[in-house]
Design an enzyme around this catalytic site. Structure first.
Site, PDB file in Angstrom:
ATOM      1  N   LYS A 147       0.671  -1.123  -0.236  1.00  0.00           N
ATOM      2  CA  LYS A 147      -0.390  -0.140   0.033  1.00  0.00           C
ATOM      3  C   LYS A 147       1.334   1.293   0.093  1.00  0.00           C
ATOM      4  CE  LYS A 147      -0.636  -0.364   4.929  1.00  0.00           C
ATOM      5  NZ  LYS A 147      -1.160  -0.266   6.340  1.00  0.00           N
ATOM      6  N   TYR A 205      16.313  30.567   7.483  1.00  0.00           N
ATOM      7  CA  TYR A 205      14.769  31.699   8.287  1.00  0.00           C
ATOM      8  C   TYR A 205      14.894  31.641   9.864  1.00  0.00           C
ATOM      9  CZ  TYR A 205      13.041  31.375   3.335  1.00  0.00           C
ATOM     10  OH  TYR A 205      13.091  31.557   2.124  1.00  0.00           O
TER      11      TYR A 205
END
Length: 360
Positions: free
Chosen positions: A36, A255
């Site tokens: 999956k 940042y």
């Protein structure tokens, strides 16, 4: 010569084959390879041929099952969430999928179907303590009896799911195992164990073990890595140094100035960010350059991350940087970032270039 960003994931099929053999030795019974979520981010189309060595394959949704069927026309495919309506049931019959049923509306779909021939193999999921999917313990016998009378049902197996297979001595695990022993007395084949259960020795000889994460060389156990079980990583994620800067003591990197250099230090910029699948996190991990672990510093950007190059002698632009794989297990990165390895490998985005390493 100009460098390249070099963001790539190498998929080693030889390691995948090796891992299948490890699980076959650990578990005396059929294996269901769980594929999956695009084979846990490794690429369904890339790994299917190798995973044909499993006795069956399993997916979560009918869309995944239909895609998988195009690669393997004759293999048993188990639909782990079952079907949700009449249209999906008809597709499942047409494509010869095995169906897990876990709710009464799914039972009604089977009982009310107009098909009178035995055409569907059913896995009756019982909630033995996971409390996610499955019929309640007090109801499953009634459901089993109805399925045994359903004309369209060709095979019946019982299924359950460990909630804490990483803790074999846990009270909940012991309670589930006691119920699993009761389920085995119904005279039908069963499937209880996932990767963690097989690695921890909880699987029962003869049962259909559902192995997912472990096939890809990743351990779901919080205190043990895949290498502890002789499993090998199938994916190696890497990028390259695209810039090198010398940042002075007291200057900030990235940042929000979340990292301040404690000394004059070389900082490398790697072509890997959260848009590639490396998660944004307040926590930090490492990368590997020339076999040395280099700390990620500052905030991860959309397209880049910064690393402390102090451990690398004369670093060069264009050098390969291992994000996870051979020298740094993805389990370690997940632990550092306070996430799980499932989320890391399933989170790789389409910007990353995949390359298959085929032993043939």
């Amino acid at each position: 010569m100009y460098p390249e960003r070099g963001t790539r994931a190498d998929i080693c099929l030889a390691h995948l084959q090796h891992n299948i053999e490890v699980f076959k030795k650990r578990h005396q019974g059929p294996l269901i390879g769980v594929v999956k979520a695009d084979a846990y981010g490794h690429g369904l189309a890339r790994v299917t041929d190798t995973l044909k060595a499993c006795d069956a394959l399993a997916v979560a949704t009918i869309e995944e099952a239909i895609q998988l069927r195009t690669y393997i026309p004759d293999k048993r495919i188990v639909l782990l969430e079952g079907v949700f309506n009449q249209t999906e049931l008809e597709l499942a019959i047409e494509q010869n999928f095995d169906l897990v049923i876990h709710q009464f509306y799914q039972l009604d779909l089977l009982m009310n179907a107009t098909v009178s021939q035995p055409t569907v193999a059913v896995w009756l999921k019982v909630d033995t303590g996971m409390h996610r999917l499955g019929f309640d313990w007090d109801d499953y016998r009634q459901v089993l009896s109805q399925l045994q009378q359903a004309k369209m049902v060709s095979e019946i197996r019982l299924m359950a799911h460990f909630a804490q297979s990483d803790q074999p001595e846990n009270q909940q695990t012991r309670q589930q195992m006691a119920r699993h022993q009761i389920l085995q007395n119904h005279g039908v084949e069963v499937s209880f164990s996932n990767t963690g259960a097989v690695l921890n020795g909880l699987s029962t000889a003869g049962e259909w073990a559902r192995v997912g994460l472990g096939l890809y060389g990743i351990s779901p156990l919080s205190d043990q890595f895949a290498a502890d079980f002789n499993l090998k990583p199938v994916m190696q994620l890497s990028a390259k140094l695209i810039a090198i800067k010398t940042v002075k003591q007291g200057e900030a990197v990235g940042y929000s100035a979340q990292f301040t250099c404690p000394r004059d230090m070389p900082v490398g910029i790697v072509g890997m960010g959260y848009a590639d699948g490396y998660p944004w996190s307040p926590d930090h991990s490492h990368v590997v350059i020339r076999g040395q672990r280099a700390a990620v510093v500052g905030r991860v950007s959309m397209d880049m991350l910064a690393v402390d190059l102090s451990v690398v002698s004369q670093p060069q632009i264009g050098e390969p940087v291992e994000i996870w794989g051979g020298r740094q297990p993805v389990e370690q990165v997940a632990a550092d970032l306070h996430t799980i390895p499932y989320a890391l490998v399933c989170g790789i985005t389409g910007r990353v270039k995949f390359h298959v390493i085929d032993p043939n």
